[in-house]
Design a protein around this motif. Structure first.
Motif, short mmCIF file in Angstrom:
data_model
loop_
_atom_site.label_atom_id
_atom_site.label_comp_id
_atom_site.label_asym_id
_atom_site.label_seq_id
_atom_site.Cartn_x
_atom_site.Cartn_y
_atom_site.Cartn_z
N PRO A 26 0.85 -1.19 0.00
CA PRO A 26 0.00 0.00 0.00
C PRO A 26 0.89 1.24 0.00
O PRO A 26 2.06 1.17 0.35
CB PRO A 26 -0.77 -0.12 1.32
N LEU A 27 0.33 2.38 -0.42
CA LEU A 27 1.10 3.62 -0.39
C LEU A 27 1.18 4.12 1.05
O LEU A 27 0.17 4.19 1.74
CB LEU A 27 0.46 4.67 -1.28
N VAL A 28 2.38 4.48 1.49
CA VAL A 28 2.60 4.95 2.86
C VAL A 28 3.22 6.34 2.78
O VAL A 28 4.18 6.56 2.05
CB VAL A 28 3.56 3.99 3.61
N THR A 29 2.66 7.29 3.54
CA THR A 29 3.17 8.66 3.57
C THR A 29 3.90 8.88 4.89
O THR A 29 3.35 8.62 5.96
CB THR A 29 2.03 9.67 3.43
N VAL A 30 5.15 9.36 4.80
CA VAL A 30 5.98 9.61 5.99
C VAL A 30 6.59 10.99 5.88
O VAL A 30 6.62 11.59 4.81
CB VAL A 30 7.09 8.54 6.14
N ASP A 31 7.10 11.50 7.01
CA ASP A 31 7.78 12.79 7.02
C ASP A 31 9.09 12.70 6.24
O ASP A 31 9.76 11.67 6.24
CB ASP A 31 8.08 13.24 8.45
N ARG A 32 9.46 13.81 5.60
CA ARG A 32 10.69 13.83 4.80
C ARG A 32 11.93 13.58 5.63
O ARG A 32 12.88 13.00 5.15
CB ARG A 32 10.83 15.19 4.12
#
Length: 62
Positions: free
Chosen positions: A33-39
């Motif tokens: 799945p697509l996972v969004t994390v801090d840069r």
């Protein structure tokens, strides 16, 4: 094969994956799945290299 390794919240782990999107403060990574994390939590391991072309991009005139 099933990995039963215990991982605690906040523990650093290394994951290798493709980056699909980069926003101002977040990076979206494809881990199934697509996972969004801090840069600031993501580290660049390998720079992007476009695929090599086998044929010329422009067709030669006859």
């Amino acid at each position: 094969m099933i990995d039963h390794t215990k991982v605690n919240r906040g523990q650093q782990i290394d994951l290798k994956s493709e980056v699909t999107r980069i926003d101002e403060d977040t990076v979206t990574i494809e881990l199934g799945p697509l996972v969004t994390v801090d840069r600031d939590k993501v580290r660049l391991v390998e720079k992007y290299r476009p695929p090599n072309r086998r044929k010329a991009l422009v067709v030669a005139p006859d």
